[in-house]
Scaffold this active site. Structure first.
Site, mmCIF file in Angstrom:
data_model
loop_
_atom_site.group_PDB
_atom_site.id
_atom_site.type_symbol
_atom_site.label_atom_id
_atom_site.label_comp_id
_atom_site.label_asym_id
_atom_site.label_seq_id
_atom_site.Cartn_x
_atom_site.Cartn_y
_atom_site.Cartn_z
ATOM 1 N N HIS A 360 0.798 -1.235 0.000
ATOM 2 C CA HIS A 360 0.000 0.000 0.000
ATOM 3 C C HIS A 360 0.824 1.275 0.000
ATOM 4 O O HIS A 360 0.270 2.360 0.147
ATOM 5 C CB HIS A 360 -0.912 0.049 1.216
ATOM 6 C CG HIS A 360 -2.002 -0.978 1.219
ATOM 7 N ND1 HIS A 360 -3.234 -0.750 0.674
ATOM 8 C CD2 HIS A 360 -2.016 -2.244 1.679
ATOM 9 C CE1 HIS A 360 -3.981 -1.825 0.824
ATOM 10 N NE2 HIS A 360 -3.262 -2.763 1.426
ATOM 11 N N LYS A 560 -7.662 14.062 4.780
ATOM 12 C CA LYS A 560 -6.907 12.803 4.760
ATOM 13 C C LYS A 560 -5.844 12.919 5.839
ATOM 14 O O LYS A 560 -5.704 13.971 6.450
ATOM 15 C CB LYS A 560 -6.268 12.554 3.393
ATOM 16 C CG LYS A 560 -5.541 13.757 2.789
ATOM 17 C CD LYS A 560 -4.995 13.459 1.397
ATOM 18 C CE LYS A 560 -5.990 13.639 0.282
ATOM 19 N NZ LYS A 560 -6.239 12.445 -0.484
ATOM 20 N N ARG A 561 -5.089 11.846 6.109
ATOM 21 C CA ARG A 561 -3.985 11.965 7.051
ATOM 22 C C ARG A 561 -3.061 13.089 6.617
ATOM 23 O O ARG A 561 -2.905 13.352 5.413
ATOM 24 C CB ARG A 561 -3.203 10.641 7.122
ATOM 25 C CG ARG A 561 -3.876 9.553 7.906
ATOM 26 C CD ARG A 561 -4.102 9.919 9.343
ATOM 27 N NE ARG A 561 -2.874 9.841 10.117
ATOM 28 C CZ ARG A 561 -2.641 8.942 11.078
ATOM 29 N NH1 ARG A 561 -3.554 8.050 11.398
ATOM 30 N NH2 ARG A 561 -1.511 8.943 11.758
ATOM 31 N N LYS A 566 1.432 14.275 0.803
ATOM 32 C CA LYS A 566 0.057 14.591 0.378
ATOM 33 C C LYS A 566 -0.120 16.096 0.125
ATOM 34 O O LYS A 566 -1.144 16.520 -0.394
ATOM 35 C CB LYS A 566 -0.948 14.120 1.435
ATOM 36 C CG LYS A 566 -1.004 12.599 1.585
ATOM 37 C CD LYS A 566 -2.016 12.191 2.646
ATOM 38 C CE LYS A 566 -2.003 10.713 2.987
ATOM 39 N NZ LYS A 566 -2.692 9.860 1.995
ATOM 40 N N THR A 668 -8.344 6.667 -1.878
ATOM 41 C CA THR A 668 -9.703 6.138 -1.974
ATOM 42 C C THR A 668 -10.689 7.266 -1.704
ATOM 43 O O THR A 668 -11.821 7.238 -2.195
ATOM 44 C CB THR A 668 -9.936 4.994 -0.967
ATOM 45 O OG1 THR A 668 -9.374 5.374 0.292
ATOM 46 C CG2 THR A 668 -9.294 3.711 -1.423
ATOM 47 N N LYS A 672 -14.494 8.595 -3.380
ATOM 48 C CA LYS A 672 -15.685 8.945 -2.598
ATOM 49 C C LYS A 672 -16.182 10.337 -2.967
ATOM 50 O O LYS A 672 -17.387 10.567 -3.115
ATOM 51 C CB LYS A 672 -15.367 8.876 -1.098
ATOM 52 C CG LYS A 672 -15.010 7.475 -0.629
ATOM 53 C CD LYS A 672 -14.389 7.463 0.760
ATOM 54 C CE LYS A 672 -13.707 6.115 1.004
ATOM 55 N NZ LYS A 672 -12.811 6.128 2.164
HETATM 56 C C1 NBG Z 1 -2.583 3.796 1.898
HETATM 57 C C2 NBG Z 1 -2.122 4.637 0.726
HETATM 58 C C3 NBG Z 1 -3.313 5.099 -0.082
HETATM 59 C C4 NBG Z 1 -4.169 3.907 -0.456
HETATM 60 C C5 NBG Z 1 -4.524 3.107 0.774
HETATM 61 C C6 NBG Z 1 -5.319 1.871 0.456
HETATM 62 C C7 NBG Z 1 -1.432 3.051 3.890
HETATM 63 C C8 NBG Z 1 -0.186 2.491 4.454
HETATM 64 N N1 NBG Z 1 -1.440 3.274 2.589
HETATM 65 O O1 NBG Z 1 -2.868 5.762 -1.232
HETATM 66 O O2 NBG Z 1 -1.389 5.736 1.196
HETATM 67 O O3 NBG Z 1 -5.329 4.320 -1.100
HETATM 68 O O4 NBG Z 1 -3.359 2.700 1.444
HETATM 69 O O5 NBG Z 1 -4.669 1.093 -0.463
HETATM 70 O O6 NBG Z 1 -2.415 3.295 4.593
#
Ligand code: NBG
Length: 852
Positions: A360, A560-561, A566, A668, A672
């Site tokens: 991920h 987002k985080r 980002k 993701t 949304k």
């Molecule tokens: C995250 C990515 C995102 C991705 C999501 C689900 C972690 C470690 N990674 O870009 O930063 O959409 O995973 O795949 O949470």
């Protein structure tokens, strides 16, 4: 359903709620608090679900179905009540029930505390996948940990992030079932004694170890269905907390209470880092706890129907969600060779058949590496097994690439006394996938090319998806209704059907209706935030209703985080540029804009916390400025989580997906937002690229920024000099000047924070690592286009509707189908109607009052 029948059910349910309130809470209906009422109502609904849940499990067992087990250290299912009610198509009924019982719907649903058992994308993705697996009738199960404290609750104290414990178990969680019968024993520490097995191969038996008991709690995952035959899958979460057995009285008697409680608290806290886990003792213990307990559980289930292991490779599939559960490779080998006396080579074949791994993230610092010495201490047997796997694997590498020790070093699982979990997961898996096209390419090309060379075809892609049931049907009921009225309801379980909506994009009534719904969603958001009492500590940063509720204002959202890659900082710089523009000439901007930011920073991530503070400083300045404040407002919403996302996303006009290209694996949230009718201002990164392709450039007007190839090259050649941009671009220079001028800050500490942000962009070897200044001009220019389009509401709506209509392939239903077909080889197994009838009959017969 007929109205009369409806009323009968409502009355029956009301009786049942009263029954629970008296028997389990000890209160009558009128005395019960909203939380108690919510719990009783959930128990009633859970009862309904139990029948299908039991019958689903029986069906999978009896049909000997091949099954997928999704291993994840993180799960973010969100609140369950509304989702479950929506999925069993009973929302109207529940609303009527609440009215009948004089309860306010919103208050009752707000009584639920969401299980925040994950950090961000990866945990939420897992939850979307379970929803789709259940809806599409796949035989599957999720495994995770039941952390006593999930992701911390974020508060802002004058712009400073403060972390508070997330006490989601403060009151009983009504959706879980404790399953003591399936408790497992987990062995830590000890010494190994080496013996030979039946095949004259070495196995390692553990002595002098510590035993910890793990208990599972099950949460039902309810598939969508309009009839009564929906499937319900299980999310099984392990805890060490509830077992009195884990308390060590001898240690207590020796005077050490914390040591006595050590094993009780293994599952106490979720590690709050989204992109790296430090090599901590407790974290390894957690990872192993998940892996071994879940495997023991899989074997237990398997042996209900089988006497030998022959069918195991045909029936069991395990998905490793990021590297966190990668120990499953070693543990499965141990169980096969030590407990079932399988030959090593045979066992290895089965492991590689059963396991697959999803990566991920490409961030180097986040690929887990554990000290060999720590693993040897906590898991001595598994370390021996990893050593053997690695020994054999390195020999294979040498055989394939003779005289190439460099390759061996790159691919080795153990290097410099560290165990590389990604390498372990890759070596032991039969497929490795990234989560969007670009990301999968980067894995194959840049991160792990040697592995692909060794086993061509090992790497594959499955682009992420999200469930349209939570992220549209349930969180945006008005838009969902509009869509259903226009094109029918097939989209709920067959999302590509959403494409039909495009036919209505240029219909003026539909466009007006779309805007009306957006406005109502904005009101809903603002009202909810005012209720959350956002202005506790935060002066003017906080939501004030009158600030935010202007019908013609655009909601420009970035949630987002918080992470440098980002580029929330780029958004902040854009805000500063707008501030300067408006100061200079209030008519230079065409529209009113409300910038909404939300997201948590990892507690130890200083720069991320500084960026949050920058937004606070900006909000203070801008929101109170009589001239600028007319056109621009900034708010940072505290404590972003699934429930917040559900009210923020439907209210957004503009979705910011602005990561440095090549860094965001997929995203993701981007999907949304689009489903809910926001337009995307985005870089060509992660799944944005595929979304853009699906929407087509015609309806995707705000793409901007450097490509991933370009940025990669700049990084490699070190040819990027952000200071040059300041010389060339006076607007950016002025924004940077304002940042460091001291004019924005109210005190010295704030000024220090702003200076450290300034310096991170301009000074030092690694300055502006994520190309904020490079992409700022293109971002600003794209935002000008946003203004122009937004000034024309009908056109804007036309674009938005085309975006919604193009989201068909980004449903998690589609993603799980790809996994099922290309990675797991899994087929749907709908609930068996006879079995369902049998369980229902059993339930009905036993469901009688003893005292009339
Ligand atoms: C995250 C990515 C995102 C991705 C999501 C689900 C972690 C470690 N990674 O870009 O930063 O959409 O995973 O795949 O949470």
């Amino acid at each position: 359903m007929e109205n009369i029948e409806f009323d009968v059910i409502v009355k029956k349910m009301a009786q049942q709620i009263k029954h629970y309130l008296i028997t389990l809470v000890g209160k009558t209906d009128t005395e019960a608090t909203d939380e108690e009422f919510y719990r009783a109502l959930s128990w009633v609904l859970r009862e309904e679900v139990m029948v299908n849940w039991t019958a689903t499990y029986h069906t999978h067992l009896q049909k000997n179905a091949k099954r997928l087990y999704y291993f994840s250290l993180e799960w973010l299912p969100g609140r369950l009540f509304v989702n479950n009610v929506t999925n069993v198509s009973s929302l109207d009924m529940v609303k009527r029930l609440l009215k009948y019982m004089n309860r306010e719907y919103q208050k009752v649903i707000n009584a639920e505390h969401e299980p925040g058992l994950g950090n961000g994308g990866l945990g939420r993705l897992a939850a979307c996948y379970l929803d789709s697996l259940a809806t599409k009738n796949y035989p599957a199960m999720g495994y995770g940990l039941r952390y006593q404290y999930g992701i911390f609750e974020q508060e802002l104290w004058f712009g400073v992030q403060v972390e508070r414990p997330d006490c989601w178990l403060l009151t009983e969680f009504p959706w879980e079932l404790r399953k003591d019968a399936y408790a497992t024993m987990v062995k830590y520490g000890g010494r190994v004694v080496t013996r030979l097995n039946e095949h004259n191969e070495e196995i390692h038996v553990l002595v002098d170890y510590e035993d910890v008991r793990a208990i599972p709690y099950d949460i039902p995952v309810v598939g969508y269905g309009e009839k009564q035959d929906f499937s319900a899958l299980t999310l099984r979460l392990w805890t060490t907390k509830e077992s009195p057995r884990n308390f060590q009285i001898a240690r207590f008697n020796a005077g050490d209470l914390s040591d006595a409680n050590k094993n009780v608290s293994i599952t106490d806290v979720l590690y709050p880092n989204d992109k790296n886990s430090l090599g901590l003792f407790m974290r390894i213990k957690q990872e192993y706890l998940l892996v071994t307990s879940s495997l023991q559980d899989i074997f237990r289930q398997y042996f209900i129907m089988h006497k030998t292991l022959d069918e195991f490779p045909n029936l069991i599939r395990i998905q490793i969600n990021d590297t966190h559960p990668a120990l499953v490779i070693a543990e499965l080998m141990r169980i096969f060779t030590e407990e079932h006396h399988l030959q090593w080579a045979k066992a290895w074949e089965i492991v590689k058949t059963c396991c697959s791994y999803t990566n991920h993230t490409v961030l180097k610092e986040s690929l887990e590496e554990w000290d060999r010495s720590i693993i040897s201490e906590i898991l001595p047997r598994q370390m021996k097994i990893i050593e053997k796997i690695n020994f054999e694997f390195c020999n294979q590498v040498r055989a394939k690439f003779p005289n190439n020790e460099d390759k061996v070093r790159k691919m080795s699982i153990i290097e410099n006394q560290k165990v590389r979990m990604a390498n372990l997961a890759i070596v032991g898996s039969h497929k490795v996938n990234g989560v969007a096209e670009l990301h999968s390419q980067i894995l194959k090309r840049d991160l792990f090319p040697e592995f692909e060379e060794m086993r061509p075809g090992l790497f594959t892609n499955v682009t992420n998806g999200v469930t349209q049931r939570r992220w549209l049907l349930s969180c945006n009921p008005k838009l969902a209704k509009m869509i259903t009225d226009l094109i029918g309801k097939e989209w709920i379980t067959d999302f590509p059907k959403i494409a039909k909506l495009a036919e209505f994009a240029s219909d003026r009534d539909v466009q007006d209706h779309f805007h009306m719904i957006k406005l109502e969603n904005k009101k809903r958001l603002v009202n909810a935030l005012v209720k959350y009492k956002q202005d506790r500590y935060g002066a003017n940063i906080d939501m004030k209703k009158e600030f935010f509720m202007e019908a013609d204002a655009m909601f420009d959202v970035l949630v987002k985080r918080i992470h440098e890659y980002k580029r929330q900082l780029m958004k902040a710089m854009h805000v500063i540029m707008l501030y300067n523009d408006i100061k200079r000439d209030p008519n230079s901007v065409l529209i009113k804009r409300k910038v909404i930011i939300s997201g948590k920073a990892a507690p130890g991530y200083e720069m991320a916390k500084n960026i949050i503070r920058l937004f606070y400083v900006l909000a203070k300045k801008i929101n109170t400025d009589p001239v600028v404040g007319e056109k621009l407002k900034v708010a940072f919403i505290e404590n972003y989580n699934v429930s917040k996302a559900e009210i923020i996303i439907p209210a957004a006009d503009l979705s910011n997906q602005i990561s440095a290209a090549g860094q965001e694996a997929s995203g993701t949230g981007n999907m949304k937002f689009s489903m809910n009718g926001a337009l995307t201002i985005g870089t060509d990164d992660g799944a944005n690229i595929e979304m853009r392709k699906a929407v087509t450039d015609k309806w995707w007007p705000f793409a901007f920024g450097s490509s991933s190839d370009e940025l990669k090259k700049l990084s490699q050649t070190r040819a990027y000099h952000p200071e040059d941009i300041l010389h060339k671009d006076s607007q950016i220079r002025e924004a940077m000047d304002l940042l460091k001028s001291g004019e924005l800050a109210e005190n010295e500490v704030e000024q220090e924070v702003l200076m450290s942000i300034y310096n991170s962009l301009i000074t030092g070897y690694d300055r502006d690592r994520y190309f904020v200044l490079k992409d700022l001009r293109p971002y600003y220019d794209a935002q000008k286009k946003v203004e122009e389009l937004y000034a024309n509401p009908r056109k804007w709506a036309e674009y938005a509707i085309h975006n919604i209509a193009a989201m068909g392939e980004f449903s998690s239903d589609e993603s799980v189908r790809h996994y099922a077909e290309n990675i797991w080889g899994l087929k749907p197994v709908p609930i068996d109607s006879e079995e369902l009838a049998r369980v229902r009959k059993d339930f009905r017969e036993s469901d009688r009052c003893f005292i009339a």
